[in-house]
Design a protein around this motif. Sequence first.
Motif, mmCIF file in Angstrom:
data_model
loop_
_atom_site.group_PDB
_atom_site.id
_atom_site.type_symbol
_atom_site.label_atom_id
_atom_site.label_comp_id
_atom_site.label_asym_id
_atom_site.label_seq_id
_atom_site.Cartn_x
_atom_site.Cartn_y
_atom_site.Cartn_z
ATOM 1 N N CYS A 19 0.875 -1.160 -0.049
ATOM 2 C CA CYS A 19 0.106 -0.064 0.040
ATOM 3 C C CYS A 19 0.952 1.134 0.154
ATOM 4 N N PRO A 20 0.718 2.092 -0.891
ATOM 5 C CA PRO A 20 1.561 3.463 -0.954
ATOM 6 C C PRO A 20 1.214 4.325 0.196
ATOM 7 N N ALA A 21 0.051 4.245 0.747
ATOM 8 C CA ALA A 21 -0.294 5.060 1.894
ATOM 9 C C ALA A 21 0.572 4.770 3.365
ATOM 10 N N CYS A 22 0.310 3.607 3.617
ATOM 11 C CA CYS A 22 0.759 2.968 4.910
ATOM 12 C C CYS A 22 1.898 1.954 4.988
ATOM 13 N N PRO A 42 -6.735 -2.964 3.644
ATOM 14 C CA PRO A 42 -7.669 -3.323 4.752
ATOM 15 C C PRO A 42 -7.134 -2.525 6.012
ATOM 16 N N VAL A 43 -5.876 -2.092 6.083
ATOM 17 C CA VAL A 43 -5.353 -1.425 7.350
ATOM 18 C C VAL A 43 -5.671 -0.043 7.190
ATOM 19 N N CYS A 44 -5.624 0.716 6.082
ATOM 20 C CA CYS A 44 -5.771 2.114 6.317
ATOM 21 C C CYS A 44 -7.113 2.587 5.511
ATOM 22 N N GLN A 45 -7.669 1.471 4.752
ATOM 23 C CA GLN A 45 -8.883 2.047 3.944
ATOM 24 C C GLN A 45 -8.726 3.016 2.724
ATOM 25 N N GLN A 46 -7.393 3.314 2.455
ATOM 26 C CA GLN A 46 -7.155 3.903 1.203
ATOM 27 C C GLN A 46 -7.192 3.225 -0.054
#
Length: 52
Positions: A19-22, A42-46
């Motif tokens: 995931c590029p966000a988290c 599934p972790v940060c919903q991005q």
Amino acid sequence: MAKRRNRKCNIQEGVKLVCPACGAVVTVPMCKAVNGELITCPVCQQEFSFES
């Protein structure tokens, strides 16, 4: 003549993306990644898409 084993290829089942966000590792079906569909972490919903 040697017998061939029928084994499933791991690539067909799923591919791991980061995931590029988290930075969490997300496993998605190969067809979803290749087609460029939106993937929800599934972790940060991005939402993000796989780009080669």
